[in-house]
Design an enzyme around this catalytic site. Structure first.
Site: not given
Length: 546
Positions: A65, A98-99, A396
């Site tokens: 994550d 998020t990545t 998530d």
């Protein structure tokens, strides 16, 4: 006396202050961000690898994550910290991507680096990036597919597909069928008006397999410390009355330095009897309310425990504030700071209560709560690191499903939307004259990093598949992206690889904002904390301009 041959020293900054500016400073900031991007790139997508992080105190974390990794890395470069901030913002706002947002921001800066090297003004680049971002977001809004909420079955299918896509790159991807149902049930059990994800409690019980995890339609918390007499209490109720207290029901030992002067032994006995009478009055007042379950944030002692056991009342003391708040929101009633004047409206209820064994722990389960919509996920796993990663993965997925409930517009994942935006911006750039054409084309090229990195992480031929994707999108195949099952390309909308459009819009906006902000930084001034100007009695020289 003439000063024409000598310019006086002007002290501006304290000695030891580091100051760097100009083109070199912008390139330095870009290189720092590219180093962060290189760290996260291998974690993108369903075939992304995990990263093992060991903290200074020896605690290990295994995760892919983006927000978790950046939070745990001890990043000191001021410009690189900007990417940590946008990753956290993406996690807080939509939960996933998020990545992607960090990789996109790095790629925008990488493309801008070429223009900076060629001497182009950073403000021209910023203007072009912002224009390209506006066009891309508008295009997403235009082509996003609206799912009708009127059809309950179709809407649930949408939520399940979005949750499955969010889990595809996580540790639980192989168990996504099991966890998808759990996540969708959890979000749909909430009040659909405010969708407060904090009402989804997550409890971790080591042991067992991941699919031994439980979905509890109500509140569950771990059995609290108990005294003798607890095992005599009933452990199961239907439609119980529940009293929530912030009262200590325990006899206090006399302080060692307390002094009580009595003339007769019976006077001392009267004091002891009075102490007992006080706690008995409290217990009697609670029993008279007709309550079946008594919960308190403060300790419930052995006397009270036996008293309740004799009257078939279940009690639990030292309940944590978080669990108590969720219980009150679920069963109704109010928390009481006194045992007198407890009114019927202060008492909560639920359909069923039971104490159950889960793994090596005992849990109190409140099900069928009428007041507030809430639920609890009890996660199982072989190791603490595994359970922690399952929790992050479910967070998530829960956030994605929550966004899909409130914004039921979806786009295809797997690099499909990025390739379509890239093709659209390339076509638009041909209609623009001047340097803006170069910058918009560079933005379009940067978007291709997502499908390219997905291919690279999966061990596929990125150059060949990207050429196929460009060809397909040029022919009008709107939703063609990387198909990992066929190891080729395919229609990801038909393959149900769906993502809420809000995720992509937020990722593009955040990445572009971070890139433009870093490009607008021309000078960095860093104060050296080790230099103490006042330590030498003000005699330390300042850094001056001559």
């Amino acid at each position: 006396m003439s000063f024409s041959t000598q310019t006086p020293t002007i002290v501006v900054l304290k000695e030891g202050t580091d100051s760097s500016q100009g083109k070199g400073q912008i390139l330095s900031n870009i290189n720092a961000c590219l180093a962060i991007q290189d760290t996260l790139r291998p974690t993108l997508g369903p075939f992304g690898s995990d990263i093992l992080i060991v903290s200074s105190n020896g605690k290990t974390t295994i995760s892919n994550d983006g927000a978790t990794i950046l939070k745990l890395l001890d990043i000191v470069h001021p410009a690189a910290k900007m990417l940590v901030d946008i990753s956290r913002a993406q996690d807080a706002e939509v939960g996933d991507g998020t990545t992607s947002v960090t990789i996109l921001a790095g790629e925008f800066l990488k493309e801008a680096k070429t223009f900076i090297d060629d001497g182009m003004s950073s403000h021209l680049i910023i203007k072009g990036l912002r224009r390209a971002n506006e066009l891309a977001i508008q295009k997403i809004k235009d082509i996003a597919v609206q799912i009708k909420r009127e059809d309950g079955f179709e809407f649930r299918q949408l939520l399940e597909k979005c949750a499955t896509t969010a889990m595809s790159s996580k540790l639980i991807s192989k168990n996504s069928t099991f966890f998808t149902k759990m996540v969708v049930d959890a979000v749909l059990s909430l009040d659909q008006e405010d969708l407060d994800e904090k009402l989804i409690g997550i409890k971790k019980v080591p042991g067992g397999g991941m699919e031994d995890s439980l979905f509890v339609d109500g509140v569950a918390f771990k059995k609290t410390f108990s005294y003798a007499g607890f095992e005599q209490q009933p452990k199961q109720f239907n439609n119980p009355k529940i009293v929530n207290l912030n009262v200590e029901l325990e006899l206090k030992a006399e302080k060692e330095n307390a002094e009580v002067r009595v003339e007769q032994v019976k006077d001392y006995q009267a004091i002891v009897d009075a102490e007992w009478q006080i706690i008995f009055n409290k217990l009697e007042a609670i029993a008279n309310t007709g309550a079946n379950i008594v919960l308190s944030k403060l300790p419930i002692g052995d006397l009270a425990t036996q008293y309740f056991a004799d009257r078939n009342i279940f009690c639990a003391g030292r309940v944590s504030s978080e669990d108590m708040d969720r219980v009150i929101k679920a069963v109704g009633g109010n928390i009481q700071s006194t045992c007198s004047n407890i009114n019927p409206e202060d008492i909560g209820t639920c359909a069923t209560f039971e104490e159950a064994q889960i793994g090596g722990e005992r849990y109190n389960l409140f099900k069928g709560c009428p007041q507030a919509k809430t639920c609890t996920l009890v996660l199982r796993g072989g190791a603490e690191q595994v359970i922690a990663e399952v929790e992050r993965s479910l967070h998530d997925a829960i956030m994605i499903v929550k966004r899909a409930v409130s914004h039921s517009e979806v786009v295809a994942g797997g690099g499909a939307i990025e390739m379509e935006l890239s093709k659209y911006l390339r076509d638009y750039a041909k209609t623009v004259a001047g340097k803006q054409q170069l910058i918009i084309t560079a933005y379009a090229k940067a978007l291709e990093i997502i499908p390219r990195q997905l291919c690279e992480n999966a061990g596929l031929d990125g150059i060949e598949l990207l050429n196929k994707l460009r060809s397909s999108h040029a022919k009008g195949e709107l939703w063609y992206g990387i198909d990992f099952q066929k190891e080729s390309i395919g229609n990801n909308m038909k393959n149900f690889i769906w993502e809420p459009s809000l995720v992509k819009i937020n990722a593009l906006s955040s990445a572009t904002e971070a890139a433009t902000l870093l490009l607008s930084v021309d000078e960095t001034i860093k104060n050296d904390d080790s230099q103490d100007g006042g330590a030498a009695g003000g005699s330390a020289r300042g850094r001056g301009a001559f």
